[in-house]
Every structure is written in C-alpha cells, then in structure tokens.
Write a protein that holds these residues in place. Structure first.
Motif, PDB file in Angstrom:
ATOM      1  N   PRO A  51      -5.391   1.418  -4.514  1.00 15.01           N
ATOM      2  CA  PRO A  51      -6.176   2.422  -5.230  1.00 15.01           C
ATOM      3  C   PRO A  51      -5.795   2.585  -6.699  1.00 15.01           C
ATOM      4  CG  PRO A  51      -4.527   3.501  -3.863  1.00 15.01           C
ATOM      5  CD  PRO A  51      -4.450   2.030  -3.559  1.00 15.01           C
ATOM      6  N   THR A  52      -4.574   2.222  -7.044  1.00 11.86           N
ATOM      7  CA  THR A  52      -4.147   2.326  -8.434  1.00 11.86           C
ATOM      8  C   THR A  52      -4.560   1.072  -9.197  1.00 11.86           C
ATOM      9  OG1 THR A  52      -2.021   1.252  -8.036  1.00 11.86           O
ATOM     10  CG2 THR A  52      -2.127   3.634  -7.682  1.00 11.86           C
ATOM     11  N   ALA A  83       1.836   1.794  -3.545  1.00 12.17           N
ATOM     12  CA  ALA A  83       0.712   2.346  -4.291  1.00 12.17           C
ATOM     13  C   ALA A  83       0.589   3.850  -4.057  1.00 12.17           C
ATOM     14  CB  ALA A  83      -0.580   1.631  -3.899  1.00 12.17           C
ATOM     15  N   ALA A  84       0.746   4.275  -2.808  1.00 14.25           N
ATOM     16  CA  ALA A  84       0.654   5.697  -2.495  1.00 14.25           C
ATOM     17  C   ALA A  84       1.782   6.488  -3.159  1.00 14.25           C
ATOM     18  CB  ALA A  84       0.688   5.888  -0.974  1.00 14.25           C
ATOM     19  N   LEU A  85       2.949   5.850  -3.290  1.00 13.29           N
ATOM     20  CA  LEU A  85       4.098   6.522  -3.888  1.00 13.29           C
ATOM     21  C   LEU A  85       3.894   6.794  -5.377  1.00 13.29           C
ATOM     22  CD1 LEU A  85       7.002   7.527  -3.303  1.00 13.29           C
ATOM     23  CD2 LEU A  85       7.809   5.215  -3.812  1.00 13.29           C
ATOM     24  N   LEU A 101       0.825  -1.207   0.000  1.00 11.26           N
ATOM     25  CA  LEU A 101       0.000   0.000   0.000  1.00 11.26           C
ATOM     26  C   LEU A 101       0.862   1.260   0.000  1.00 11.26           C
ATOM     27  CD1 LEU A 101      -2.765  -1.153   2.496  1.00 11.26           C
ATOM     28  CD2 LEU A 101      -2.903  -1.048  -0.003  1.00 11.26           C
ATOM     29  N   GLN A 102       2.030   1.191   0.619  1.00  7.89           N
ATOM     30  CA  GLN A 102       2.950   2.337   0.569  1.00  7.89           C
ATOM     31  C   GLN A 102       3.467   2.545  -0.854  1.00  7.89           C
ATOM     32  OE1 GLN A 102       5.966   2.674   3.796  1.00  7.89           O
ATOM     33  NE2 GLN A 102       4.888   0.950   4.747  1.00  7.89           N
ATOM     34  N   GLU A 119       0.842   6.524  -7.120  1.00  6.75           N
ATOM     35  CA  GLU A 119      -0.497   6.945  -7.528  1.00  6.75           C
ATOM     36  C   GLU A 119      -0.520   8.335  -8.157  1.00  6.75           C
ATOM     37  OE1 GLU A 119      -5.075   7.033  -5.782  1.00  6.75           O
ATOM     38  OE2 GLU A 119      -3.383   7.032  -4.384  1.00  6.75           O
TER      39      GLU A 119
END
Length: 293
Positions: A174-175, A144-146, A141-142, A148
């Motif tokens: 989310p991506t 993905a946040a990086l 998830l980290q 996105e």
C-alpha cells in the motif's frame, strides 16, 4: 584500527573525473552510502563484508565536486540496525539529507518515530544473497504496515528476474515502492526482456518509483555504460514523474573496475536529454519522494 575492521572490499576513487554536465540547483543524489569511520561507528559483527572507512565528509566532498546539493543516504548492511552513523550523516546534512533505514519487524514504533524526526523516509528490503536472508512476501506486507503510518516507502533491492519474482507482492504494497538500480535486470536478455516489461508494468501502477542508479552494475559494455544508459533512458521516458537518479557511492561489493562518479554524472543528459525533464529527475521528483522541504 582493529584487524577485525580490515576491509574486504575496495573503496571508491579518491576524486572523480571533472564532469562536463552541471546539475541544476537543488539536485539530489538519491542513492548513496556512508561507512563508519569504524572507530566511531563500529560495523556490526554479523556483517557479510567489511568496507573501508568512507565517512559522511567524503560523501559531501564528492557532492561538492559534482555539484549536487542534496542526498538520500541508504543505510548499509555492514552497520546492521545501528542507527548512529545514519543519524549523524542526516544531522550533518542540516536538512539537505534524507535517509533510508534497515529495520526489523520488531523495531519499536518509538524508534521509527525518532528516525522520522531525523529525516528517514523509507526502509530498504534486501533480496541479494550476499546481504543476508530475504524477507518473505508476508513479511514484506508486514513491513509495509509498520511504516505506512509514517508515510515511508519500501525500497526493494532485487536482481535478475527478481522484479518478476516479487511482482505480485509489490502490487499489493500500500505504500510507495522504490526499486533500486534499474531493478538490476540482466541486459543480456535485451531491452524487451520480461523483467524490463515487468518494470514498465510496475511503473504504470503509479505507486512504484525507480532509481536510475547503479548503471555500472547493469552494464555489459563497461564505462561509460552506454547500454545501461539506454535502458535507463527508455524507463525514464516511460515514467518521467517517478524516476530519480543516484551515484550509489561508494560503490560497495563491486567485482570489477571502480566507477568514476564524474562519468556517471555525465551520463545524465544521455539518459534524459530534455532539460525540463532532467530538472524533474534531479530536483522535483526527489523533493516529492523523499519529502525535502
């Protein structure tokens, strides 16, 4: 070449068998790699395998022989987080190549932005023991946040029941998510196995895409991989708008006969019999997923 670069895995066939199937203009090989040349792009010292040199010129020769116009080049673990080899392959493609990179959570945003300008559109996360430690769910998830903010996807490389093991976290990403090589499910469990059902459920989310690549890695019957093609056909029919196809050239870390890329290409009409849907598989879907102009 230094002995440190002596190959520990075999290289691909020099030339594929001429294929009967000719893909449409703009067709994309959505999963392939380049290796070296090591004298110019040395392999990382922490690599777990050493391939022979298979430079971008070899890849482009194969694509000319197969009639493929575009490519998505996935950075190999043998090059670690050195991006020169990937950037070179993207530049040589002159807009016809896109990239998938290997990054760390400490990779600076400025580096990601530079890679985006060069044509990178995703990152790959490995869950294969021979390729190094796998990220935790929290780390996924980290990542993905990086990426996105750049609109990149996460490419997930699992095998066996890996799709089920990571099912919940994949649903939280989310991506866009792209699953490699038919999820590398175990065909010994049949086409109705829980892992195959999991693939269908993930495809139904609308956020997950699937690469109909690596059929030879999934097949139990061997070339021409009729059993794996049958699985690919079922999944392509299930979500025709979110599948792409690739060779996986030059077929790294393979234990068994080296696949013939001409035979892999000839499997496409078996996987997707309808010509309009084949155009979607080879042209329209890669254009959307990998942001080709």
């Amino acid at each position: 070449m230094p002995s440190d670069f002596e190959p520990t895995i075999p290289g691909p066939l020099e030339h594929p068998t001429p294929a009967s199937y000719r893909p449409p203009a703009g067709a994309c090989d959505s999963h392939c790699h380049v290796f070296g040349p090591a004298a110019r792009f040395p392999f990382t010292a922490s690599r777990t395998f050493t391939p022979p040199d298979v430079p971008v010129s070899d890849l482009m020769r194969l694509h000319r022989e197969l009639g493929l116009d575009r490519a998505v080049i996935v950075q190999s673990a043998c090059h670690g987080r050195e991006y020169d080899v990937l950037v070179d392959a993207l530049r040589v493609g002159d807009g016809r190549h896109r990239g998938v990179a290997l990054i760390g959570l400490d990779t600076p945003v400025s580096v990601l932005e530079d890679l985006h300008r060069e044509g990178v559109r995703g990152i790959r996360l490995q869950f294969m023991p021979h390729l190094g430690p796998a990220p935790t769910d929290d780390e996924i998830l980290q990542y993905a946040a990086l990426v996105e903010p750049l609109g990149w996807h996460l490419e997930i490389h699992v095998a066996g029941n890996g799709v089920l093991d990571r099912f919940e976290v994949i649903n939280r990403i989310p991506t866009r998510v792209v699953l490699d090589h038919l999820g590398r499910v175990d065909l010994g469990d049949g086409l109705d196995a829980p892992a195959v059902h999991g693939l269908r459920q993930l495809l139904d989310t609308g956020n997950v895409w699937l690469k109909l690549s690596g059929t030879y890695r999934v097949s139990l019957t061997g070339s021409p991989y009729a059993d794996a093609n049958k699985l690919a056909a079922a999944l392509a029919a299930h979500a025709p708008e979110r599948v792409v196809w690739g060779t996986d050239f030059p077929h790294p870390n393979l234990h068994g006969p080296m696949p013939d890329d001409g035979i892999l290409l000839d499997g496409i009409p078996e996987i997707v019999p309808d010509e309009t849907k084949r155009h979607r598989l080879l042209v329209d879907n890669p254009t959307e997923l990998f942001d080709f102009c």
